[in-house]
Design an enzyme around this catalytic site. Structure first.
Site, PDB file in Angstrom:
ATOM      1  N   ASP A  78       0.753  10.548   1.938  1.00  0.00           N
ATOM      2  CA  ASP A  78       0.493   9.821   0.697  1.00  0.00           C
ATOM      3  C   ASP A  78       0.188  10.826  -0.406  1.00  0.00           C
ATOM      4  OD1 ASP A  78       0.015   7.790  -1.116  1.00  0.00           O
ATOM      5  OD2 ASP A  78      -2.062   7.485  -0.475  1.00  0.00           O
ATOM      6  N   ARG A  96      -5.844   1.360 -12.456  1.00  0.00           N
ATOM      7  CA  ARG A  96      -6.747   1.859 -11.417  1.00  0.00           C
ATOM      8  C   ARG A  96      -7.454   3.115 -11.912  1.00  0.00           C
ATOM      9  NH1 ARG A  96      -4.803   3.284  -5.234  1.00  0.00           N
ATOM     10  NH2 ARG A  96      -6.109   5.117  -4.913  1.00  0.00           N
ATOM     11  N   ASN A 103      -3.764  11.258  -1.963  1.00  0.00           N
ATOM     12  CA  ASN A 103      -4.581  10.129  -1.534  1.00  0.00           C
ATOM     13  C   ASN A 103      -6.041  10.369  -1.892  1.00  0.00           C
ATOM     14  OD1 ASN A 103      -6.402   8.815   0.719  1.00  0.00           O
ATOM     15  ND2 ASN A 103      -4.536   7.601   0.602  1.00  0.00           N
ATOM     16  N   SER A 104      -6.696   9.337  -2.379  1.00  0.00           N
ATOM     17  CA  SER A 104      -8.050   9.466  -2.924  1.00  0.00           C
ATOM     18  C   SER A 104      -9.090   9.869  -1.891  1.00  0.00           C
ATOM     19  CB  SER A 104      -8.467   8.142  -3.572  1.00  0.00           C
ATOM     20  OG  SER A 104      -7.594   7.799  -4.623  1.00  0.00           O
ATOM     21  N   GLU A 119      -2.597   4.291 -11.139  1.00  0.00           N
ATOM     22  CA  GLU A 119      -3.840   5.046 -11.145  1.00  0.00           C
ATOM     23  C   GLU A 119      -3.762   6.193 -12.138  1.00  0.00           C
ATOM     24  OE1 GLU A 119      -4.033   7.887  -7.419  1.00  0.00           O
ATOM     25  OE2 GLU A 119      -3.065   5.987  -6.838  1.00  0.00           O
ATOM     26  N   ASP A 170       1.259  -0.906  -5.068  1.00  0.00           N
ATOM     27  CA  ASP A 170       0.581   0.352  -5.346  1.00  0.00           C
ATOM     28  C   ASP A 170       1.614   1.317  -5.924  1.00  0.00           C
ATOM     29  OD1 ASP A 170      -0.799   2.730  -5.353  1.00  0.00           O
ATOM     30  OD2 ASP A 170      -1.278   2.719  -3.207  1.00  0.00           O
ATOM     31  N   SER A 205       0.814  -1.203   0.000  1.00  0.00           N
ATOM     32  CA  SER A 205       0.000   0.000   0.000  1.00  0.00           C
ATOM     33  C   SER A 205       0.855   1.263   0.000  1.00  0.00           C
ATOM     34  CB  SER A 205      -0.902  -0.005   1.245  1.00  0.00           C
ATOM     35  OG  SER A 205      -1.390   1.278   1.531  1.00  0.00           O
ATOM     36  N   GLY A 206       0.559   2.169  -0.947  1.00  0.00           N
ATOM     37  CA  GLY A 206       1.263   3.434  -0.964  1.00  0.00           C
ATOM     38  C   GLY A 206       0.990   4.262   0.272  1.00  0.00           C
ATOM     39  N   LEU A 207      -0.265   4.283   0.726  1.00  0.00           N
ATOM     40  CA  LEU A 207      -0.606   5.010   1.946  1.00  0.00           C
ATOM     41  C   LEU A 207       0.156   4.446   3.135  1.00  0.00           C
ATOM     42  CD1 LEU A 207      -2.256   6.882   3.788  1.00  0.00           C
ATOM     43  CD2 LEU A 207      -4.089   5.173   3.742  1.00  0.00           C
ATOM     44  N   HIS A 253     -12.270   2.410  -8.164  1.00  0.00           N
ATOM     45  CA  HIS A 253     -12.162   2.952  -6.812  1.00  0.00           C
ATOM     46  C   HIS A 253     -13.332   3.875  -6.510  1.00  0.00           C
ATOM     47  CE1 HIS A 253     -10.051   3.275  -3.181  1.00  0.00           C
ATOM     48  NE2 HIS A 253      -9.260   4.293  -3.437  1.00  0.00           N
ATOM     49  N   LYS A 276       0.356  12.898  -7.016  1.00  0.00           N
ATOM     50  CA  LYS A 276      -1.030  12.561  -6.717  1.00  0.00           C
ATOM     51  C   LYS A 276      -1.318  12.822  -5.247  1.00  0.00           C
ATOM     52  CE  LYS A 276      -1.902   9.278  -4.575  1.00  0.00           C
ATOM     53  NZ  LYS A 276      -1.958   7.820  -4.299  1.00  0.00           N
ATOM     54  N   ASP A 289       1.131   4.180  -7.354  1.00  0.00           N
ATOM     55  CA  ASP A 289       0.576   5.524  -7.519  1.00  0.00           C
ATOM     56  C   ASP A 289       0.299   5.775  -8.997  1.00  0.00           C
ATOM     57  OD1 ASP A 289       0.560   5.961  -4.811  1.00  0.00           O
ATOM     58  OD2 ASP A 289       2.449   7.034  -4.766  1.00  0.00           O
TER      59      ASP A 289
END
Length: 316
Positions: free
Chosen positions: A73, A172, A137-138, A129, A100, A61-63, A203, A135, A102
């Site tokens: 992130d 993604r 975090n979503s 993504e 991940d 996980s990138g986060l 997502h 980027k 990104d």
């Protein structure tokens, strides 16, 4: 001399070259008619714990990796730091690792460089993504500009040309996160399939899975669908099975559990000025040693170190 496709040994554990890892992951995501699950990991230890629990694959996980390094992130951690962490995860488990990636840390050239380095370090796949660089975090804020569909498709093609089938490539889609709606999400999914993606990660930040299930129904499994139900966590997994979804990623829960556990233990120790009360609530040292396979090291010492007599000389 070993070839790249032969098994290699690292840190006392035999793990497969990247092509073998990719095959494992592809079997889970693309070739399996059962719903599969990937567990988040952010270092070698969390990967080993997930493997011990019974998971068959990991999500780097990138986060979570950013958090473990003390970064946000938002592409504050570099791609080289990400690659180094992934290598530790690969060395600590026998599980395939989907990374991940990104947005690929730049344009097509950065994305293919990242993919080659991940493949060299033993990763099984990468998810990119469709955002620009850097980027965010979503789940943070409302500024999530999307990459141009054609430009992002070029990133995907560049990755495929660079690593072929030695990495599973997951595209993604952030259209629902950015508020662009279902038609845009589906248009992008078709474009990314044409560009060579092996699977689509759709997502959502909504608290219910309605738009995810609607996407799956409209997409009709043209490529396998991967989801991340961090926000719509109340939806039963039976709904994903009925929708024909391929893979669920539990995306950040080991990291969040670690934060909660460390916060509570640190608070107890500073308040009580003692560790006597918390000893039964933390992992034992034997568990720590078991996770990191100290027993293998002891056995290796017996095999490779000379046996000494009492006078300090090796036995004949």
């Amino acid at each position: 001399m070993q070839t790249q496709n032969q098994s290699v040994v690292a840190n006392g554990r035999r793990h497969h070259a990247a092509s073998g890892a990719a095959d494992k992951l592809r079997n889970q995501i693309c070739c399996n008619h059962e719903l599969s699950f990937l567990m988040e990991a952010h270092d070698g230890l969390s990967g080993a714990i997930a493997e011990r629990a019974g998971f068959k694959g990991l999500w780097a996980s990138g986060l979570s990796i950013s958090c473990s390094l003390g970064y946000r992130d938002a592409n504050e951690a570099s791609w080289t730091q990400l690659v180094d962490v992934v290598e530790r995860m690969v060395d600590s488990t026998d599980l395939p690792v989907l990374v991940d990636g990104d947005s690929g840390f730049g344009n097509f050239n950065n994305a293919r460089l990242l993919a080659r380095k991940l493949q060299q370090r033993g990763a099984a796949g990468v998810a990119l993504e469709d955002k620009g660089f850097p980027k965010m975090n979503s789940f943070v804020g409302d500024r999530h500009p999307l990459a141009d569909t054609g430009e992002f498709s070029g990133r995907l093609r560049a990755v495929k040309d660079a690593v072929g089938d030695d990495l599973v490539l997951v595209a993604r889609i952030e259209a629902l996160i950015a508020g662009h709606g279902m038609d845009e999400a589906l248009t992008r999914a078709h474009a990314y399939a044409e560009a060579g993606a092996d699977a689509i990660l759709i997502h959502s930040r909504k608290s219910v899975a309605d738009e995810i299930l609607a996407f799956a129904g409209a997409w009709q499994n043209r490529l396998p669908v991967v989801i991340v139900p961090t926000k719509y966590y109340r939806t039963p997994v039976s709904a994903y099975r009925e929708a024909g979804i391929s893979t669920v990623i539990w995306a950040n829960h080991s990291m969040r559990a670690a934060i909660a556990g460390m916060r509570d233990i640190c608070g107890r120790i500073i308040a009580e000025q003692s560790i006597a009360g918390i000893e039964g609530e933390v992992a034992t040292l034997d568990e720590v040693f078991g996770l990191l396979r100290y027993g293998e090291l002891a056995a290796a010492e017996e095999r490779y170190l000379p046996q000494h007599s009492g006078n300090g000389h090796a036995k004949a």
